[in-house]
Design a protein around this motif. Structure first.
Motif, PDB file in Angstrom:
ATOM      1  N   HIS A  25      -1.182   4.420 -17.170  1.00  0.00           N
ATOM      2  CA  HIS A  25      -1.950   4.081 -18.449  1.00  0.00           C
ATOM      3  C   HIS A  25      -3.528   3.999 -18.116  1.00  0.00           C
ATOM      4  O   HIS A  25      -3.821   3.175 -17.461  1.00  0.00           O
ATOM      5  N   ILE A  26      -4.516   4.937 -18.581  1.00  0.00           N
ATOM      6  CA  ILE A  26      -5.854   4.822 -18.361  1.00  0.00           C
ATOM      7  C   ILE A  26      -6.547   4.592 -19.891  1.00  0.00           C
ATOM      8  O   ILE A  26      -6.335   5.262 -20.748  1.00  0.00           O
ATOM      9  N   GLN A  27      -7.234   3.428 -19.733  1.00  0.00           N
ATOM     10  CA  GLN A  27      -7.796   2.848 -21.116  1.00  0.00           C
ATOM     11  C   GLN A  27      -9.196   3.187 -20.925  1.00  0.00           C
ATOM     12  O   GLN A  27      -9.779   2.879 -20.025  1.00  0.00           O
ATOM     13  N   LEU A  28      -9.834   3.770 -21.904  1.00  0.00           N
ATOM     14  CA  LEU A  28     -11.326   4.035 -21.896  1.00  0.00           C
ATOM     15  C   LEU A  28     -11.827   2.711 -22.928  1.00  0.00           C
ATOM     16  O   LEU A  28     -11.221   2.288 -23.462  1.00  0.00           O
ATOM     17  N   GLU A  29     -13.250   2.518 -22.522  1.00  0.00           N
ATOM     18  CA  GLU A  29     -13.843   1.559 -23.214  1.00  0.00           C
ATOM     19  C   GLU A  29     -13.980   1.422 -24.543  1.00  0.00           C
ATOM     20  O   GLU A  29     -13.904   0.445 -25.382  1.00  0.00           O
ATOM     21  N   ASP A  30     -13.778   2.649 -25.214  1.00  0.00           N
ATOM     22  CA  ASP A  30     -14.044   2.796 -26.723  1.00  0.00           C
ATOM     23  C   ASP A  30     -12.526   2.591 -27.409  1.00  0.00           C
ATOM     24  O   ASP A  30     -12.423   2.811 -28.595  1.00  0.00           O
ATOM     25  N   GLY A  31     -11.473   2.211 -26.667  1.00  0.00           N
ATOM     26  CA  GLY A  31     -10.269   1.891 -27.147  1.00  0.00           C
ATOM     27  C   GLY A  31      -9.224   3.293 -27.115  1.00  0.00           C
ATOM     28  O   GLY A  31      -8.128   2.930 -27.168  1.00  0.00           O
ATOM     29  N   THR A  32      -9.722   4.479 -26.709  1.00  0.00           N
ATOM     30  CA  THR A  32      -8.748   5.510 -26.635  1.00  0.00           C
ATOM     31  C   THR A  32      -8.075   5.472 -25.140  1.00  0.00           C
ATOM     32  O   THR A  32      -8.472   4.951 -24.080  1.00  0.00           O
ATOM     33  N   GLY A  33      -6.928   5.823 -25.034  1.00  0.00           N
ATOM     34  CA  GLY A  33      -5.979   5.835 -23.853  1.00  0.00           C
ATOM     35  C   GLY A  33      -5.461   7.070 -23.769  1.00  0.00           C
ATOM     36  O   GLY A  33      -5.148   7.847 -24.502  1.00  0.00           O
ATOM     37  N   VAL A  51      -7.080   9.882  -8.243  1.00  0.00           N
ATOM     38  CA  VAL A  51      -5.522   9.908  -8.463  1.00  0.00           C
ATOM     39  C   VAL A  51      -5.123   8.286  -8.857  1.00  0.00           C
ATOM     40  O   VAL A  51      -5.490   7.447  -7.928  1.00  0.00           O
ATOM     41  N   PRO A  52      -4.602   8.083 -10.041  1.00  0.00           N
ATOM     42  CA  PRO A  52      -4.347   6.568 -10.068  1.00  0.00           C
ATOM     43  C   PRO A  52      -3.276   5.912  -9.335  1.00  0.00           C
ATOM     44  O   PRO A  52      -2.554   6.581  -8.848  1.00  0.00           O
ATOM     45  N   ARG A  53      -3.507   4.753  -8.989  1.00  0.00           N
ATOM     46  CA  ARG A  53      -2.512   4.066  -8.297  1.00  0.00           C
ATOM     47  C   ARG A  53      -1.943   2.746  -9.036  1.00  0.00           C
ATOM     48  O   ARG A  53      -1.108   2.265  -8.450  1.00  0.00           O
ATOM     49  N   SER A  54      -2.515   2.776 -10.116  1.00  0.00           N
ATOM     50  CA  SER A  54      -2.162   1.582 -11.002  1.00  0.00           C
ATOM     51  C   SER A  54      -2.576   1.984 -12.617  1.00  0.00           C
ATOM     52  O   SER A  54      -3.198   3.093 -12.431  1.00  0.00           O
ATOM     53  N   ASP A  55      -2.263   1.285 -13.410  1.00  0.00           N
ATOM     54  CA  ASP A  55      -2.914   1.151 -14.635  1.00  0.00           C
ATOM     55  C   ASP A  55      -4.582   1.050 -14.357  1.00  0.00           C
ATOM     56  O   ASP A  55      -4.819   0.500 -13.761  1.00  0.00           O
ATOM     57  N   LEU A  56      -5.308   1.809 -15.233  1.00  0.00           N
ATOM     58  CA  LEU A  56      -6.757   1.623 -14.895  1.00  0.00           C
ATOM     59  C   LEU A  56      -7.505   1.308 -16.278  1.00  0.00           C
ATOM     60  O   LEU A  56      -6.949   1.745 -17.382  1.00  0.00           O
ATOM     61  N   THR A  57      -8.690   0.851 -16.206  1.00  0.00           N
ATOM     62  CA  THR A  57      -9.907   0.814 -17.146  1.00  0.00           C
ATOM     63  C   THR A  57     -11.074   1.411 -16.765  1.00  0.00           C
ATOM     64  O   THR A  57     -11.406   1.173 -15.511  1.00  0.00           O
ATOM     65  N   VAL A  58     -11.640   2.484 -17.403  1.00  0.00           N
ATOM     66  CA  VAL A  58     -12.643   3.116 -16.848  1.00  0.00           C
ATOM     67  C   VAL A  58     -13.744   3.422 -17.926  1.00  0.00           C
ATOM     68  O   VAL A  58     -13.452   3.138 -19.140  1.00  0.00           O
ATOM     69  N   ARG A  59     -15.027   3.553 -17.466  1.00  0.00           N
ATOM     70  CA  ARG A  59     -16.023   3.873 -18.432  1.00  0.00           C
ATOM     71  C   ARG A  59     -16.440   5.190 -18.151  1.00  0.00           C
ATOM     72  O   ARG A  59     -16.937   5.447 -17.023  1.00  0.00           O
TER      73      ARG A  59
END
Ligand SMILES: Cc1cc2nc3c(=O)[nH]c(=O)nc-3n(C[C@H](O)[C@H](O)[C@H](O)COP(=O)(O)OP(=O)(O)OC[C@H]3O[C@@H](n4cnc5c(N)ncnc54)[C@H](O)[C@@H]3O)c2cc1C
Length: 262
Positions: free
Chosen positions: A5-13, A80-88
């Motif tokens: 799961h990739i989480q963006l700062e604005d709450g979108t994922g 390429v993700p190796r775990s769930d991420l939070t990104v800006r």
């Protein structure tokens, strides 16, 4: 390996497959991810990793400066993700209306030489998928560490046929493999379509296409798109083509074949 799961700062994922990149997975999810080249060259897809682990497919990518690296910035098209991420990162609103890119299975049906070092490779997709004139795709060429970007030279016209004009780069790994080993019947994965430099049918302005060598490919697609829609009768299309010698210039025959050429 499972999806992340990739989480963006604005709450979108969005969800990213364990072998996909952040940029492509976001586009596949319908988000207007910032990007242009998809190949580590432009830096439009730069982002900051706030939490989690990623694998960098192209650590020496020319798009990242020393300052970017010091500040922990990365490229979405090579991550390429190796775990769930939070990104800006800033998701743009403007790029959303293009076809959603997918990994498509295709077979090479024929090739023909355009110049001494440019060859057209014609692929048929197992399942038709549309693209816009001027867009490109990523070819997953067997044996290559990374896919290579090539622009379609035809128009979708149903979407079964995707044609590419590819210049043989001296010592280039992917182009050498294609020119020396690609035979009709060869199968590969084509990931696309990508790119925001496509023909806007609804804009009434004239168009100037500037191309060098294999850069003609997307321009040819745009000219073909205009001819097919009848726009060549209303809008002027000018071509400026460059090459080191006359032998490097190709495609004139294909342009002359278009209705409205003059
Ligand atoms: C959005 C996009 C669209 C593209 N569309 C096309 C297209 O329609 N047709 C096409 O032929 N190419 C196109 N390219 C370039 C293509 O993706 C590859 O970079 C190119 O084919 C070289 O791949 P290679 O594996 O043979 O070379 P590599 O093994 O990756 O590189 C070998 C050496 O050549 C250099 N090199 C790489 N590319 C070039 C180049 N284009 N000219 C000169 N030197 C180079 C590298 O820096 C390296 O030193 C496009 C690139 C992008 C980003």
């Amino acid at each position: 390996m499972s999806d992340f799961h990739i989480q963006l700062e604005d709450g979108t994922g969005f969800t990213c497959g364990a072998h996909d990149t952040l940029t492509r997975a976001g586009l596949r999810a319908g988000l207007a991810m910032p990007y242009e080249c998809n190949a580590g060259g432009c830096g439009t897809c730069r982002y900051e990793l706030l939490s989690g682990d990623v694998e960098d497919r192209y650590p020496d990518a020319p798009a990242l400066t020393e300052r970017d690296r010091r500040k922990g910035r990365r490229l979405g098209c090579q991550s390429v993700p190796r775990s769930d991420l939070t990104v800006r990162l800033n998701v743009e609103a403007s790029a959303a209306a293009t076809p959603v890119p997918r990994r498509l299975h295709a077979m090479l049906t024929s090739t023909s030489d355009i110049t001494h070092d440019i060859r057209e490779f014609r692929f048929r997709l197992d399942e038709p998928v549309p693209f816009l004139p001027g867009q490109y795709a990523l070819l997953e060429i067997p044996g290559m560490d990374r896919p290579r970007a090539y622009s379609m030279s035809n128009i979708a016209d149903g979407g079964s046929e995707w044609h590419f004009q590819i210049r043989r780069v001296p010592q280039g790994r992917a182009t050498t493999a294609l020119f020396e080993r690609a035979e009709p019947g060869m199968r590969l994965v084509i990931d696309g379509p990508y790119g925001n430099a496509f023909l806007r049918e609804d804009v009434a302005r004239d168009i100037v296409c500037v191309a060098g060598g294999s850069g003609l490919s997307p321009m040819l697609s745009i000219a073909r798109g205009m001819a097919a829609s009848g726009a060549l009768a209303q809008r002027r299309l000018r071509f400026v083509m460059g090459g080191r010698t006359h032998a490097d210039i190709g495609g004139e025959e294909q342009l002359r074949a278009l209705a409205g050429f003059g």
